[in-house]
Structures are given as structure tokens and as C-alpha cells.
Design an enzyme around this catalytic site. Structure first.
Site, PDB file in Angstrom:
ATOM      1  N   HIS A   1       2.875  14.932   5.555  1.00 29.76           N
ATOM      2  CA  HIS A   1       2.580  16.304   5.050  1.00 29.76           C
ATOM      3  C   HIS A   1       3.387  16.990   6.299  1.00 29.76           C
ATOM      4  O   HIS A   1       2.765  16.697   7.505  1.00 29.76           O
ATOM      5  CB  HIS A   1       1.485  16.628   4.828  1.00 29.76           C
ATOM      6  CG  HIS A   1       1.358  17.885   4.157  1.00 29.76           C
ATOM      7  ND1 HIS A   1       1.522  18.250   2.783  1.00 29.76           N
ATOM      8  CD2 HIS A   1       1.279  19.326   4.581  1.00 29.76           C
ATOM      9  CE1 HIS A   1       1.269  19.491   2.570  1.00 29.76           C
ATOM     10  NE2 HIS A   1       1.153  20.203   3.602  1.00 29.76           N
TER      11      HIS A   1
ATOM     12  N   SER B   1       0.895  -1.165   0.079  1.00 30.36           N
ATOM     13  CA  SER B   1      -0.054  -0.009   0.121  1.00 30.36           C
ATOM     14  C   SER B   1       0.832   1.329  -0.109  1.00 30.36           C
ATOM     15  O   SER B   1       1.549   1.490  -0.959  1.00 30.36           O
ATOM     16  CB  SER B   1      -1.056   0.077   1.212  1.00 30.36           C
ATOM     17  OG  SER B   1      -2.148   0.799   0.714  1.00 30.36           O
TER      18      SER B   1
ATOM     19  N   CYS C   1      -0.854  -3.836   4.305  1.00 31.80           N
ATOM     20  CA  CYS C   1      -1.389  -5.090   4.110  1.00 31.80           C
ATOM     21  C   CYS C   1      -0.411  -6.209   4.117  1.00 31.80           C
ATOM     22  O   CYS C   1       0.756  -6.160   4.196  1.00 31.80           O
ATOM     23  CB  CYS C   1      -2.660  -5.169   3.087  1.00 31.80           C
ATOM     24  SG  CYS C   1      -1.659  -5.192   1.185  1.00 31.80           S
TER      25      CYS C   1
END
Length: 125
Positions: free
Chosen positions: A71, A66, A86
Site C-alpha cells: 500500500h 503465500s 513459506c
């Protein structure tokens, strides 16, 4: 018939206040890459962007399992990190690397289980 299930993935949301290096693109990218490696994840690529002198960075590390994204707002002394994994990846190992390297004065983590893998072999209707 009842079935057993396990989450398909886990999604962690990390908030850091008073962290170090929030303006340093190379430092931030190295943290995400090291966290992915610690988790046992496969890095497919990374893209980072610096918003200019005195401002933060944004970026994503794309994983076969994934992603990890960040930020930063050095002007607010804050960073938000998103980890979605995952497979057999070790979420806790990734979190520990990120927490250790940022050395935040205040850190919080929320973990959400995502999806549902049915173990009985039956498909949903």
C-alpha cells in the site's frame, strides 16, 4: 520427548520513506512480481488498484508460498510492503529486489517467524 522445530514461514514488514514510483501502478506491480521471482516463489495471480491522480496504489501478488502486498501513500512519501513466504523461498532475495527498485531514502524491515513445524514426527497434543 523433546522435539526440534523450524518456522513454517517468515513474514517481513517493510517500511519505505522517500521511495520513488509510489503513484505508478505498473512500476509497483513489476517490483512485486520481480521480487516473487527472485525469491523462487510461484505467482498464482495479482490484483492491483490505483486510487486516482495524486494518490497511491494497493495490491497483492498471490503466491503458492503465500503472498506479497503493498500500500503506497505518495502524499505522505511512504510505502508499506508485506511479504509472507513459506517453503524454500528466499525472503532476502525478495527484500533486496524491493529495496533496490524503490530506492527509498529510509527503509526498515522487521522479520517474524511464523508457525512451528515439528521435525520429530510427533503431533501436538
Amino acid at each position: 520427548m523433546a522435539f526440534e522445530s523450524v518456522p513454517i514461514g517468515v513474514h517481513a514488514l517493510l517500511d519505505f520513506h522517500g521511495a520513488r514510483g509510489l503513484e505508478d501502478l505498473d512500476f509497483v506491480e513489476s517490483i512485486l512480481r520481480d521480487a516473487a521471482s527472485a525469491a523462487g516463489a510461484t505467482i498464482l495471480g495479482a490484483h492491483m488498484h490505483h486510487f486516482g491522480e495524486g494518490f497511491g496504489v494497493t495490491g497483492v501478488v498471490l503466491l503458492a508460498e503465500s503472498h506479497m502486498s503493498i500500500h503506497t501513500w505518495p502524499e505522505h512519501d511512504y510505502a508499506a510492503v508485506d511479504i509472507f513466504l513459506c517453503g524454500g523461498s528466499n525472503l532476502q532475495a525478495a527484500i533486496e529486489v524491493i529495496e533496490d527498485r524503490f530506492e527509498a531514502q529510509v527503509a526498515s524491515t522487521k522479520v517474524i517467524e511464523r508457525g512451528e513445524a515439528r521435525l520429530s514426527g510427533e503431533r501436538a497434543a
